[in-house]
Design an enzyme around this catalytic site. Sequence first.
Site, short mmCIF file in Angstrom:
data_model
loop_
_atom_site.label_atom_id
_atom_site.label_comp_id
_atom_site.label_asym_id
_atom_site.label_seq_id
_atom_site.Cartn_x
_atom_site.Cartn_y
_atom_site.Cartn_z
N ASP A 127 0.78 -1.13 0.09
CA ASP A 127 0.02 0.02 0.13
C ASP A 127 0.72 1.26 0.02
OD1 ASP A 127 1.14 -0.60 2.60
OD2 ASP A 127 -0.78 -0.88 3.45
N GLU A 172 -9.84 -1.84 5.67
CA GLU A 172 -10.31 -1.54 6.96
C GLU A 172 -11.69 -2.56 7.03
OE1 GLU A 172 -8.81 0.20 8.89
OE2 GLU A 172 -8.03 1.75 8.07
#
Length: 243
Positions: free
Chosen positions: A66, A141
Site C-alpha cells: 500500500d 479496513e
Amino acid sequence: MIKVIVAKDYEDASDKAFEVFKEFIKPGKVLGLATGSTPLGLYARMVKDHKENGTSYKDIKSFNLDEYVGLPITHPESYYAFMHRNLFDQIDIPEESTHVPSGLGEDLEGQAKKYDEMIDACPVDCQLLGIGSDGHIAFNEPGTSFTSGTHVTDLAESTIKDNCRFFDNDISKVPTQAVTQGIGTIMKAKNILLIATGANKANAVKAMLEGPIDEACPASILQKHASVVVIVDEPAAALLQNK
Ligand code: PGA
C-alpha cells in the site's frame, strides 16, 4: 490452514519471522512486503544477512501492499521512502524489481487495476503482513469486501490515530486515504506470513484466529487461505484460548 507460532517478545518474533521468510529469499522468488513498525525487525535481519552472508536479491522481485494518497515519494513517511530507507537501499535488489503502489496521479483506480495485473503476471510467493488494532490487513479496513482488488480507500479513524505518531503526533498531517492491495489480491499470494506483537493487537489476533470469518475483521479471511504462518508475541497472544 494457519500455523501459529508464539514468540516471547518482538525480537524473538522477528528472529522467527526471518527463519520463515528466508526460505523465500531465493533467485526467482517474488516477495510481498509491508510497512509499519512490525516488519522493521525482520528487515534489519534481512539486511544483516545480506551484509554478512552475501544473500542476494538481484533476481528477486517485490510488491508492496500500500501507499498513502497524496504524499510525494520524497516525503519521509511515504511507504516508498520507508521501503528504501529500511530495506531496498541496504540490499542489492534492483530498483526496477521493486514495486510500491503509487498514491499520486490523475487515475488512481486505473493505476490500481494495473498493479493487480502486474501481480497476476508475477504471483507473490510469500506475502508479509502486519495487522491493525482493528483487524485490518494492508489498508483494508473492517467492512472491505473479501474479494476486493487493489483500490483507493478511506482510512478508519482508529488507523489515522494509530499512525499519528509518524506525523509529529499531529492528526491533521496524517493522510486520510490510501491505495491498497485488496483482500482478494492478498489472498492470491501462495504463502502468507503475518506478524503481530504487543498487547494492543491482542483483540485483533483473537478475532483473526478464533472469531468468525467476517468482513468486520478483515484478517479473519486468512482462516480460508491454504498456507499461513502467524507469529505472535506473548502479549499479542494473551487472549487466545488455544495457544
Ligand atoms: P504496525 O501496523 O506494524 O505499525 O503496528 C500494522 C498495520 O497497521 O498493519
